[in-house]
Motif scaffolding. Sequence first.
Motif, PDB file in Angstrom:
ATOM      1  N   SER A  56       0.802  -1.283  -0.036  1.00 22.11           N
ATOM      2  CA  SER A  56       0.073   0.000   0.022  1.00 22.11           C
ATOM      3  C   SER A  56       0.946   1.268  -0.123  1.00 22.11           C
ATOM      4  N   THR A  57       0.430   2.144  -0.778  1.00 23.01           N
ATOM      5  CA  THR A  57       1.198   3.355  -0.994  1.00 23.01           C
ATOM      6  C   THR A  57       0.245   4.622  -0.771  1.00 23.01           C
ATOM      7  N   VAL A  58       0.838   5.641  -0.270  1.00 23.89           N
ATOM      8  CA  VAL A  58      -0.136   6.973  -0.222  1.00 23.89           C
ATOM      9  C   VAL A  58       0.889   8.119  -0.759  1.00 23.89           C
ATOM     10  N   LEU A  59       0.206   8.860  -1.666  1.00 22.41           N
ATOM     11  CA  LEU A  59       0.858   9.978  -2.242  1.00 22.41           C
ATOM     12  C   LEU A  59       0.218  11.257  -2.111  1.00 22.41           C
ATOM     13  N   VAL A  60       0.545  12.499  -1.548  1.00 23.55           N
ATOM     14  CA  VAL A  60      -0.182  13.634  -1.747  1.00 23.55           C
ATOM     15  C   VAL A  60      -0.817  13.977  -3.186  1.00 23.55           C
ATOM     16  N   ASP A  61      -1.816  14.360  -3.239  1.00 22.89           N
ATOM     17  CA  ASP A  61      -2.816  14.535  -4.497  1.00 22.89           C
ATOM     18  C   ASP A  61      -2.018  15.183  -5.394  1.00 22.89           C
ATOM     19  N   SER A  62      -1.356  16.262  -5.168  1.00 23.69           N
ATOM     20  CA  SER A  62      -0.701  17.176  -6.268  1.00 23.69           C
ATOM     21  C   SER A  62       0.520  16.171  -6.788  1.00 23.69           C
ATOM     22  N   GLU A  63       1.048  15.262  -6.373  1.00 24.15           N
ATOM     23  CA  GLU A  63       1.982  14.464  -7.001  1.00 24.15           C
ATOM     24  C   GLU A  63       1.952  13.177  -7.374  1.00 24.15           C
ATOM     25  N   LYS A  64       0.515  12.894  -7.608  1.00 26.35           N
ATOM     26  CA  LYS A  64      -0.273  11.540  -7.951  1.00 26.35           C
ATOM     27  C   LYS A  64       0.031  11.663  -9.688  1.00 26.35           C
ATOM     28  N   GLY A  65       0.694  10.761 -10.370  1.00 29.27           N
ATOM     29  CA  GLY A  65       0.831  10.880 -11.769  1.00 29.27           C
ATOM     30  C   GLY A  65       2.150  11.041 -11.935  1.00 29.27           C
ATOM     31  N   ARG A  66       3.177  11.761 -11.075  1.00 20.77           N
ATOM     32  CA  ARG A  66       4.210  12.188 -11.327  1.00 20.77           C
ATOM     33  C   ARG A  66       5.420  11.450 -10.302  1.00 20.77           C
ATOM     34  N   PHE A  67       5.195  11.335  -9.233  1.00 17.44           N
ATOM     35  CA  PHE A  67       5.968  10.701  -8.045  1.00 17.44           C
ATOM     36  C   PHE A  67       5.386   9.096  -8.115  1.00 17.44           C
ATOM     37  N   THR A  68       6.400   8.368  -7.583  1.00 18.57           N
ATOM     38  CA  THR A  68       6.151   6.823  -7.158  1.00 18.57           C
ATOM     39  C   THR A  68       6.988   6.362  -6.014  1.00 18.57           C
ATOM     40  N   ILE A  69       6.514   5.834  -5.232  1.00 20.61           N
ATOM     41  CA  ILE A  69       7.288   5.474  -3.868  1.00 20.61           C
ATOM     42  C   ILE A  69       7.445   3.835  -4.297  1.00 20.61           C
ATOM     43  N   SER A  70       8.409   3.468  -3.739  1.00 18.37           N
ATOM     44  CA  SER A  70       8.871   1.991  -3.766  1.00 18.37           C
ATOM     45  C   SER A  70       9.984   1.618  -2.731  1.00 18.37           C
ATOM     46  N   ARG A  71       9.849   0.452  -2.797  1.00 18.46           N
ATOM     47  CA  ARG A  71      10.813  -0.052  -1.703  1.00 18.46           C
ATOM     48  C   ARG A  71      11.393  -1.447  -1.924  1.00 18.46           C
ATOM     49  N   ASP A  72      12.785  -1.783  -1.458  1.00 22.98           N
ATOM     50  CA  ASP A  72      13.336  -2.918  -1.823  1.00 22.98           C
ATOM     51  C   ASP A  72      13.727  -3.496  -0.218  1.00 22.98           C
ATOM     52  N   ASN A  73      13.104  -4.255   0.207  1.00 25.03           N
ATOM     53  CA  ASN A  73      13.342  -5.107   1.553  1.00 25.03           C
ATOM     54  C   ASN A  73      14.590  -5.639   1.899  1.00 25.03           C
ATOM     55  N   ALA A  74      15.006  -6.193   0.664  1.00 24.71           N
ATOM     56  CA  ALA A  74      16.160  -6.864   0.655  1.00 24.71           C
ATOM     57  C   ALA A  74      17.285  -6.185   0.506  1.00 24.71           C
ATOM     58  N   LYS A  75      17.183  -4.707   0.300  1.00 22.77           N
ATOM     59  CA  LYS A  75      18.305  -3.721   0.206  1.00 22.77           C
ATOM     60  C   LYS A  75      18.137  -2.759   1.269  1.00 22.77           C
ATOM     61  N   ASN A  76      17.075  -2.645   2.199  1.00 25.68           N
ATOM     62  CA  ASN A  76      16.765  -1.956   3.058  1.00 25.68           C
ATOM     63  C   ASN A  76      16.692  -0.409   2.673  1.00 25.68           C
ATOM     64  N   THR A  77      16.188  -0.374   1.470  1.00 33.97           N
ATOM     65  CA  THR A  77      15.936   0.841   0.720  1.00 33.97           C
ATOM     66  C   THR A  77      14.763   1.396   0.298  1.00 33.97           C
ATOM     67  N   VAL A  78      14.316   2.474   0.405  1.00 33.67           N
ATOM     68  CA  VAL A  78      13.127   3.203  -0.192  1.00 33.67           C
ATOM     69  C   VAL A  78      13.429   4.147  -1.209  1.00 33.67           C
ATOM     70  N   TYR A  79      12.621   4.178  -2.224  1.00 34.57           N
ATOM     71  CA  TYR A  79      12.942   4.978  -3.279  1.00 34.57           C
ATOM     72  C   TYR A  79      11.534   5.964  -3.498  1.00 34.57           C
ATOM     73  N   LEU A  80      12.122   7.212  -4.231  1.00 28.03           N
ATOM     74  CA  LEU A  80      11.331   8.195  -4.611  1.00 28.03           C
ATOM     75  C   LEU A  80      11.432   8.477  -6.144  1.00 28.03           C
ATOM     76  N   GLN A  81      10.697   8.064  -6.988  1.00 27.57           N
ATOM     77  CA  GLN A  81      10.913   8.365  -8.427  1.00 27.57           C
ATOM     78  C   GLN A  81       9.995   9.706  -8.858  1.00 27.57           C
ATOM     79  N   MET A  82      10.688  10.605  -9.139  1.00 26.87           N
ATOM     80  CA  MET A  82      10.007  12.018  -9.633  1.00 26.87           C
ATOM     81  C   MET A  82      10.134  12.347 -11.056  1.00 26.87           C
ATOM     82  N   ASN A  83       8.953  12.243 -11.857  1.00 25.57           N
ATOM     83  CA  ASN A  83       8.978  12.903 -13.152  1.00 25.57           C
ATOM     84  C   ASN A  83       8.461  13.976 -13.180  1.00 25.57           C
TER      85      ASN A  83
END
Length: 117
Positions: A56-83
């Motif tokens: 489950s992810t949550v994004l602020v309305d103004s960023e929906k469609g431009r930003f994506t959050i994801s994570r890789d638990n094997a790498k202990n890393t969270v990402y924010l892709q911003m387009n």
Amino acid sequence: VQLQASGGGLVQAGGSLRLSCAASGITFSSYTMGWFRQAPGKEREFVAAITWSGDSTVLVDSEKGRFTISRDNAKNTVYLQMNSLKPEDTAVYYCAAQYESGSYDYWGQGTQVTVGT
């Protein structure tokens, strides 16, 4: 506990960046992870969050469609892709870790994102 954010920089409007946040000292897969940002002279604001499983992810309305959050638990890393970045996205971006609902328990040091016109 350390949350190390990286990936910020200077980009022209319309460009993209991917922020990363590497966590250590916590059981990463047990935490909801969030991204926040603070622009000069403004309050820190919520950008996105992702649950421990990534289901489950949550994004602020103004960023929906431009930003994506994801994570890789094997790498202990969270990402924010911003387009399609806009000058108003210019801010210091922080990652944070939340064990239970409510306040975030740990914060990273921030990474600067600057979007030129």
